[in-house]
Write an enzyme that holds these catalytic residues in place. Sequence first.
Site, PDB file in Angstrom:
ATOM      1  N   ARG A  30       0.838  -1.208   0.000  1.00 30.35           N
ATOM      2  CA  ARG A  30       0.000   0.000   0.000  1.00 30.35           C
ATOM      3  C   ARG A  30       0.872   1.256   0.000  1.00 30.35           C
ATOM      4  NH1 ARG A  30      -5.079  -1.788   0.185  1.00 30.35           N
ATOM      5  NH2 ARG A  30      -5.342  -3.824   1.174  1.00 30.35           N
ATOM      6  N   ASN A  88       4.062   6.461 -13.745  1.00 25.23           N
ATOM      7  CA  ASN A  88       4.715   7.750 -13.945  1.00 25.23           C
ATOM      8  C   ASN A  88       6.157   7.501 -14.386  1.00 25.23           C
ATOM      9  OD1 ASN A  88       2.441   9.213 -13.061  1.00 25.23           O
ATOM     10  ND2 ASN A  88       3.031   8.896 -10.930  1.00 25.23           N
ATOM     11  N   HIS A 101       7.134   1.158 -11.076  1.00 24.77           N
ATOM     12  CA  HIS A 101       5.996   0.683 -10.293  1.00 24.77           C
ATOM     13  C   HIS A 101       4.697   1.045 -10.985  1.00 24.77           C
ATOM     14  CE1 HIS A 101       7.329   4.648  -8.899  1.00 24.77           C
ATOM     15  NE2 HIS A 101       6.050   4.938  -8.711  1.00 24.77           N
TER      16      HIS A 101
HETATM   17  P1  5GP Z   1       5.765   8.042  -8.244  1.00 13.96           P
HETATM   18  O1  5GP Z   1       5.553   9.496  -7.899  1.00 13.96           O
HETATM   19  O2  5GP Z   1       7.251   7.723  -8.385  1.00 13.96           O
HETATM   20  O3  5GP Z   1       4.961   7.533  -9.384  1.00 13.96           O
HETATM   21  O4  5GP Z   1       5.202   7.241  -7.007  1.00 13.96           O
HETATM   22  C1  5GP Z   1       5.942   6.958  -5.864  1.00 13.96           C
HETATM   23  C2  5GP Z   1       4.946   6.592  -4.806  1.00 13.96           C
HETATM   24  O5  5GP Z   1       5.632   5.911  -3.781  1.00 13.96           O
HETATM   25  C3  5GP Z   1       4.255   7.791  -4.165  1.00 13.96           C
HETATM   26  O6  5GP Z   1       2.850   7.666  -4.351  1.00 13.96           O
HETATM   27  C4  5GP Z   1       4.674   7.715  -2.702  1.00 13.96           C
HETATM   28  O7  5GP Z   1       3.628   8.063  -1.820  1.00 13.96           O
HETATM   29  C5  5GP Z   1       5.084   6.272  -2.553  1.00 13.96           C
HETATM   30  N1  5GP Z   1       6.120   6.034  -1.571  1.00 13.96           N
HETATM   31  C6  5GP Z   1       7.298   6.715  -1.471  1.00 13.96           C
HETATM   32  N2  5GP Z   1       8.047   6.213  -0.461  1.00 13.96           N
HETATM   33  C7  5GP Z   1       7.318   5.183   0.057  1.00 13.96           C
HETATM   34  C8  5GP Z   1       7.570   4.280   1.140  1.00 13.96           C
HETATM   35  O8  5GP Z   1       8.603   4.305   1.804  1.00 13.96           O
HETATM   36  N3  5GP Z   1       6.591   3.369   1.401  1.00 13.96           N
HETATM   37  C9  5GP Z   1       5.438   3.304   0.677  1.00 13.96           C
HETATM   38  N4  5GP Z   1       4.555   2.362   1.033  1.00 13.96           N
HETATM   39  N5  5GP Z   1       5.178   4.146  -0.335  1.00 13.96           N
HETATM   40  C10 5GP Z   1       6.107   5.079  -0.638  1.00 13.96           C
END
Ligand code: 5GP
Length: 115
Positions: A30, A88, A101
């Site tokens: 999550r 993204n 991801h």
């Molecule tokens: P992006 O912006 O790279 O597409 O998404 C990264 C996502 O990872 C963000 O939605 C952020 O909230 C999530 N995220 C970042 N660090 C952590 C973490 O340590 N644990 C979890 N569960 N989510 C994280």
Amino acid sequence: MTDHCIFCKIIAREARADIVYHDEQVTAFRDIHPVAPTHILIVPNKHIESVNAVAPEDEPLMGHLFTVAGKLAREEGIHHNGYRLIVNTGADGGQTVFHLHLHLIGGQRMQHPMG
Ligand code: 5GP
Ligand code: ZN
């Protein structure tokens, strides 16, 4: 395992996360800052920085991300109403964690097509 990558640490169980699924290829947990009732990140166990770094040999792995997304959507009970899958990529794409991801987001009606 790549040093300083938070998702590699989560996959290796060196950092905590609410893991909802894992197998030999992917781990799903999550999002720490959910934007909807269901917000799960599905990540390959292999460190791939972004879509820019996906190679032809990664195609089965990329497909598996979608299989797991559909399974988790059914388990979350959001498959009938629908959901959004987002990858993204890079600065303009809003990528903040450079370990590829798939965001699985659902449980509420999205207000904007891309928002
Ligand atoms: P992006 O912006 O790279 O597409 O998404 C990264 C996502 O990872 C963000 O939605 C952020 O909230 C999530 N995220 C970042 N660090 C952590 C973490 O340590 N644990 C979890 N569960 N989510 C994280
Ligand atoms: Zn990583």
